[in-house]
Design an enzyme around this catalytic site. Structure first.
Site, PDB file in Angstrom:
ATOM      1  N   CYS A 175       0.620  -1.169  -0.201  1.00 32.85           N
ATOM      2  CA  CYS A 175      -0.084  -0.199  -0.127  1.00 32.85           C
ATOM      3  C   CYS A 175       0.319   1.368  -0.211  1.00 32.85           C
ATOM      4  O   CYS A 175       1.942   1.366   0.577  1.00 32.85           O
ATOM      5  CB  CYS A 175      -0.772  -0.108   1.071  1.00 32.85           C
ATOM      6  SG  CYS A 175      -1.967   1.687   1.004  1.00 32.85           S
ATOM      7  N   GLU A 181      -0.314  -1.669   5.706  1.00 30.28           N
ATOM      8  CA  GLU A 181      -1.158  -2.009   5.042  1.00 30.28           C
ATOM      9  C   GLU A 181      -2.858  -2.298   5.383  1.00 30.28           C
ATOM     10  O   GLU A 181      -2.720  -2.485   6.734  1.00 30.28           O
ATOM     11  CB  GLU A 181      -0.912  -3.778   4.649  1.00 30.28           C
ATOM     12  CG  GLU A 181       0.914  -3.754   3.796  1.00 30.28           C
ATOM     13  CD  GLU A 181       0.557  -3.587   2.459  1.00 30.28           C
ATOM     14  OE1 GLU A 181      -0.630  -2.841   2.209  1.00 30.28           O
ATOM     15  OE2 GLU A 181       1.673  -3.228   1.770  1.00 30.28           O
TER      16      GLU A 181
END
Length: 229
Positions: free
Chosen positions: A2, A105
Site C-alpha cells: 500500500c 497495509e
C-alpha cells in the site's frame, strides 16, 4: 504494498544502518524526519550514489516517464518487470535506497472499515528498500522531474495474509552492493529478484484507523492497538 510508510528517524540513523564507510553528503538536515504517515508525492529521504559519495536527498515519491502523461505517477515497480519493461527503462540504472521505519497495509476483516496494520523489522532496525529513480544531480541540484519508486515483490509466508506485495528490503551488505555504481545491472536484477529479506524478518500488528487520513501525522499512529481483554 500500500502507498503509506513511516520515515521518522534522523538520516544519521538510516545511514548508520547502511554501514557505509567513508564520507557522505547530507542534504536533508540533522533533525528527525518525523514522517509517521508518508504518502505518495511527498518528499522522502533517499540514499543514492553520486560520484564517489553517498548522497541523502529529499526526492518525491512517485515517478513516470515524460511520455506517460495519461496516468498518475506510480510509486512502486514490480520486480518481475522493472529491469526489462519500457516504463522504467530510463531509471533502471539509477539505483537508490529508500530507508524506512515501517510501512502500512489495510486488510478487510469484515468491519465497516478495513483494518490498518503496521509492518516493521522484528528487531526494530531500519528497513532498506531497493528503489530506482530520476535523482538529483550533485552539481545542479534537484530537478522538477525527479522522483523515485520502490521495488516490490510477491509476499511470502504469513505476510500474504496482510498483502500480496511488499517492498524488496535488503540487508546492509546487499544494500551497499545495490548502491554501488560498479555493480552490473544483471547482478542488481538478481539481488532484487532473489535476495530480498524473508517474511520472517518482519512483524505486523493492528493500529488505529486514524492512519487512514493523510492529514494525521503523530507518533500515536504507529502504536499497537490494545488487545481485547
Amino acid at each position: 504494498m500500500c502507498g503509506r510508510l513511516s520515515q521518522y528517524r534522523g538520516i544519521h540513523d538510516f545511514v548508520a544502518a547502511l554501514s557505509m564507510p567513508g564520507a557522505w553528503q547530507n542534504n536533508v538536515g540533522d533533525q528527525p524526519l518525523g514522517r509517521y504517515n508518508a504518502a505518495p508525492t511527498m518528499q522522502l529521504a533517499l540514499l543514492h550514489a553520486a560520484g564517489d559519495q553517498i548522497h541523502a536527498d529529499a526526492v518525491r515519491w512517485g515517478w513516470r516517464p515524460h511520455w506517460a502523461k495519461d496516468r498518475a505517477a506510480p510509486i512502486n515497480a514490480r520486480v518481475e518487470k522493472v529491469a526489462h519493461g519500457p516504463f522504467f527503462r530510463q531509471i533502471w540504472p539509477h539505483r537508490a535506497i529508500c530507508p524506512i521505519d515501517n510501512w502500512f497495509e489495510w486488510v478487510d476483516e469484515g468491519g465497516s472499515k478495513k483494518q490498518p496494520y503496521l509492518i516493521r523489522h522484528r528487531d526494530g532496525s531500519p528497513i532498506l528498500c531497493a528503489s530506482i529513480g530520476q535523482l538529483p544531480d550533485p552539481d545542479e541540484g534537484a530537478g522538477e522531474h525527479d522522483g523515485f519508486v520502490i521495488i516490490t515483490a510477491d509476499s511470502a509466508g504469513g505476510m500474504v495474509d496482510i498483502h500480496d506485495r511488499r517492498p524488496v528490503a535488503l540487508a546492509p551488505d546487499l544494500a551497499r552492493e545495490w548502491l554501488d555504481p560498479a555493480t552490473p545491472r544483471e547482478r542488481a536484477e538478481q539481488i532484487a529478484l532473489h535476495q530480498g529479506e524473508p517474511a520472517e524478518a518482519f512483524e505486523w500488528f493492528r493500529i488505529n484507523t486514524a492512519v487512514g487520513n493523510v492529514r494525521n501525522h503523530g507518533a500515536e499512529l504507529i502504536e499497537p492497538l490494545a488487545r481485547p481483554s
